[in-house]
Design a protein around this motif. Structure first.
Motif, PDB file in Angstrom:
ATOM      1  N   ALA A  22       3.157   1.658  -3.764  1.00 45.15           N
ATOM      2  CA  ALA A  22       3.383   0.659  -2.704  1.00 45.15           C
ATOM      3  C   ALA A  22       4.066   1.305  -1.498  1.00 45.15           C
ATOM      4  CB  ALA A  22       4.236  -0.485  -3.224  1.00 45.15           C
ATOM      5  N   ASP A  23       5.028   2.204  -1.765  1.00 49.67           N
ATOM      6  CA  ASP A  23       5.687   2.904  -0.652  1.00 49.67           C
ATOM      7  C   ASP A  23       4.687   3.754   0.132  1.00 49.67           C
ATOM      8  OD1 ASP A  23       8.166   1.860  -1.116  1.00 49.67           O
ATOM      9  OD2 ASP A  23       8.850   3.545  -2.371  1.00 49.67           O
ATOM     10  N   ASN A  58       2.559   1.408   2.148  1.00 48.67           N
ATOM     11  CA  ASN A  58       3.338   0.866   3.262  1.00 48.67           C
ATOM     12  C   ASN A  58       3.572   1.932   4.341  1.00 48.67           C
ATOM     13  OD1 ASN A  58       3.537  -1.695   2.252  1.00 48.67           O
ATOM     14  ND2 ASN A  58       5.463  -1.310   1.158  1.00 48.67           N
ATOM     15  N   GLY A 108       0.406   2.276   6.295  1.00 50.69           N
ATOM     16  CA  GLY A 108       0.254   1.166   7.240  1.00 50.69           C
ATOM     17  C   GLY A 108       1.199   1.311   8.424  1.00 50.69           C
ATOM     18  N   PHE A 109       2.427   1.709   8.120  1.00 47.88           N
ATOM     19  CA  PHE A 109       3.404   1.873   9.194  1.00 47.88           C
ATOM     20  C   PHE A 109       2.990   2.988  10.164  1.00 47.88           C
ATOM     21  CE2 PHE A 109       7.267   4.120  10.691  1.00 47.88           C
ATOM     22  CZ  PHE A 109       7.679   3.155  11.593  1.00 47.88           C
ATOM     23  N   PHE A 163       9.404  -2.028  11.217  1.00 48.32           N
ATOM     24  CA  PHE A 163       8.425  -2.189  10.136  1.00 48.32           C
ATOM     25  C   PHE A 163       8.325  -0.970   9.226  1.00 48.32           C
ATOM     26  CE2 PHE A 163       7.149  -5.177  13.416  1.00 48.32           C
ATOM     27  CZ  PHE A 163       7.034  -6.342  12.678  1.00 48.32           C
ATOM     28  N   SER A 164       9.213  -0.027   9.413  1.00 47.09           N
ATOM     29  CA  SER A 164       9.174   1.148   8.554  1.00 47.09           C
ATOM     30  C   SER A 164       9.539   0.767   7.115  1.00 47.09           C
ATOM     31  CB  SER A 164      10.149   2.196   9.078  1.00 47.09           C
ATOM     32  OG  SER A 164      10.309   3.203   8.108  1.00 47.09           O
ATOM     33  N   PRO A 165       8.805   1.276   6.140  1.00 45.39           N
ATOM     34  CA  PRO A 165       9.139   0.961   4.747  1.00 45.39           C
ATOM     35  C   PRO A 165      10.342   1.752   4.243  1.00 45.39           C
ATOM     36  CG  PRO A 165       7.271   2.436   4.820  1.00 45.39           C
ATOM     37  CD  PRO A 165       7.591   2.086   6.244  1.00 45.39           C
ATOM     38  N   HIS A 225      16.510  -1.688   6.595  1.00 51.77           N
ATOM     39  CA  HIS A 225      15.440  -1.586   7.590  1.00 51.77           C
ATOM     40  C   HIS A 225      15.960  -1.069   8.921  1.00 51.77           C
ATOM     41  CE1 HIS A 225      11.873  -3.220   5.754  1.00 51.77           C
ATOM     42  NE2 HIS A 225      12.596  -4.126   5.162  1.00 51.77           N
TER      43      HIS A 225
END
Lengths: 328, 267
Positions: free
Chosen positions: B148-149, B152, B155-156, B217-219, B228
């Motif tokens: 997931a990281d 993410n 995506g980021f 929005f950074s994971p 965050h």
């Protein structure tokens, strides 16, 4: 290529402007231009550098906005229907420019993609038409000026144009390139039925290439019409230069003749004769004088050149006197 | 303009960009080389002194490589590509030849954006793949990021580079000058923004800084602290809605300005 229909009626002129004006601040680059370019001809737009030729082309094509006046291209009012008109117009404005890092074919692919899905099929015929098929995979930065001009024409041909607008197309070309370009323009007009609008400051070029022309100076169209009429000053004139052994007697005979509209004496037995029409031939004048016992040493039809006419016009302009409008 | 023409035009814009070798190579160098250097140097340090230096990979390596790629060198590549896409036609002098096709000027502008995004993301995907390879290859038994990281982070990275790329297209179309766009955007994004973020007296006005809105929005924690968003100096915290609005405003303003200029300028 289909050059016969445009959906706007083939009887409409290729270009028509009325009172077209483009101002940059206080200065009018083009000033109330009324222009009529018929279809199926090579039309010269002749004028000195800075006369407003490129500005008119840029205004027609929508590259800059008009300040006043109306324009029609291929029967479409512009700017209202410019997009429809431009679908069948190809243009080279100033020097042809390309993405130098792309090949000739890739540059055409870029424009074909913008013009529409069906246009890609015209790329190879266009390259072939201008003789660049064998160099199509070379980058444009390796092309000579002449090759770039030809690639510019190929780019125009992607539109299957009813009207080609070429701005100073022979700039930078060598004599062979100029000749080749001239032949290409004539072929487009005579064999393919296209209208070619050529702007140039080269009198000789326009005279050799075009069927009709407009002379522009300081933003105004000074005169326009068929080439022969322009050169003759508004109507076809049939003139002769003669050298005779008895000039006064000859002048008297000529002035009394139905064949002659005007006869004037120069120096040393030289006469200048304007005939009443084409039917009044030089041979008939010669026979009339010889029959009356006048010795004719020289008889030469006067060839009116556009250059002569151009100089007359611009001389008048510099003197701020009246201007002539001649419509074909 | 129908979808076929839009696709063709985007393809043509992509062709112009991918054939510009200098931009392409520099973009690849700027995104790949820093990551390579990071992993090589970190791995060398770890192998020479494992107690003193953490492994080059693992979660730490992932976070560091994400900072390098998503906040600095990825946007730099995006600016290079975006400015080329926005100003390329004008610089080459072919914009007028595209205008005389009769195609809408707005359409000419609009297709630059997906073409620039496509090339930017292609480059960034290569770089992100490299960072993931490094993260797992040099983990040396330390914890690794979850799937997931990784997703993410991907995506980021796309978000970060995509927003900057689109803004670069808009600004370059507005200025019609690639050098001016490069100087303005690199100066703003990579120099001025970090400085402004650290001036705490600016308070909540710092939320308007694009870099901070993106960083939201950074994971992972991009500033080395917890939670965050950046926390170095005066922390700029904002809600997701605020961050989205700030990004949208930046995008809309610059894309609208680029479209307006393309539509109205003398070609």
């Amino acid at each position: 290529m289909d050059t016969t229909t445009d959906g706007a009626g083939a009887q409409t002129p290729a270009i028509q402007t009325s009172g077209l004006t483009k101002r940059f601040g206080e200065r009018a680059a083009i000033d109330g231009v009324d222009l009529f370019v018929p279809r199926g001809v090579a039309f010269g737009f002749l004028g000195p550098n800075g006369a407003g030729k490129t500005t008119l082309i840029r205004t027609l094509l929508g590259l800059t906005h008009a300040s006043a006046g109306t324009m029609h291209m291929l029967g479409h009012p512009v700017p209202a229907e410019r997009d429809q008109a431009l679908q069948r117009v190809g243009a080279i404005v100033e020097e042809p420019r390309f993405h130098m890092h792309l090949t000739g074919r890739e540059n055409l692919r870029v424009v074909a993609a913008v013009r529409g899905p069906e246009v890609a099929a015209r790329i190879e015929p266009a390259l072939d038409r201008v003789g660049l098929s064998d160099r199509a995979t070379d980058k444009v930065k390796s092309y000579s000026m002449g090759m770039r001009q030809r690639l510019g024409v190929a780019r125009c041909l992607l539109a299957d144009p009813l009207l080609l607008i070429l701005d100073e197309p022979t700039n930078g070309l060598d004599p062979a390139g100029i000749q080749e370009f001239r032949e290409m323009i004539r072929a487009m007009v005579e064999q393919e039925g296209r209208t070619v609008f050529v702007s140039s400051h080269l009198l000789d070029e326009v005279e050799k290439t075009c069927d009709a022309a407009a002379i522009v100076d300081r933003g105004k169209v000074v005169v326009q019409g068929a080439m022969a009429e322009l050169a003759a000053g508004g109507k076809p004139r049939h003139e002769l230069l003669l050298n005779v052994d008895a000039s006064e007697r000859a002048l008297s005979i000529l002035q009394g003749s139905d064949l002659v509209a005007e006869a004037t004496a120069g120096g040393e037995g030289e006469l200048r004769v304007v005939l009443v029409g084409e039917a009044a031939s030089a041979a008939a004048v010669n026979a009339m004088l010889v029959g009356a016992g006048v010795g004719v040493m020289r008889l030469e039809p006067v060839r009116h050149s556009l250059e002569q006419r151009f100089l007359e016009i611009t001389t008048r302009l510099e003197g701020h006197s009246d201007r002539t409008e001649v419509h074909a | 303009m129908n979808a076929t023409v839009a696709m063709q035009m985007t393809g043509a814009d992509f062709l112009k960009l991918r054939k510009r070798w200098v931009t392409l190579i520099w973009s690849l160098v700027l995104t790949l080389l820093p990551l390579l250097l990071y992993f090589i140097i970190s791995a060398a340090q770890h192998s020479s002194s494992p107690q003193e230096h953490a492994p080059a990979g693992g979660v730490n390596g992932f976070q560091d490589s994400l900072r390098i790629l998503a906040l600095f060198f990825g946007p730099l590549a995006a600016i290079l590509v975006g400015s080329d896409a926005g100003a390329g036609d004008s610089t080459a002098g072919v914009f007028r030849d595209l205008v005389v096709t009769g195609r809408s000027r707005v359409a000419l502008f609009a297709t630059r954006v997906p073409a620039a995004l496509a090339l930017t993301w292609l480059i960034v995907i290569f770089a992100y793949a490299l960072s993931i390879v490094g993260t797992f290859a040099f983990a040396d038994g330390s914890p690794t990021p979850s799937f997931a990281d990784v997703l993410n982070g991907f995506g980021f990275t796309l978000l970060s580079t995509g927003v900057v790329c689109a803004i670069a297209v808009g600004l370059a179309s507005l200025t019609t000058s690639r050098p001016a766009t490069l100087v303005a955007l690199i100066g703003w994004q990579l120099v001025a923004s970090p400085i402004l973020t650290n001036i705490s007296s600016l308070g909540s006005a710092r939320k308007l800084v694009l870099r901070e809105a993106i960083a939201h929005f950074s994971p992972v924690n991009l500033d080395g602290g917890g939670g965050h968003g950046p926390a170095r100096g005066g922390a700029v915290t904002m809600g997701s809605a605020t961050a989205i609005v700030v990004m949208l405003v930046w995008l809309v303003v610059f894309l609208a300005l680029g479209a307006w200029r393309t539509r109205t300028m003398d070609a």
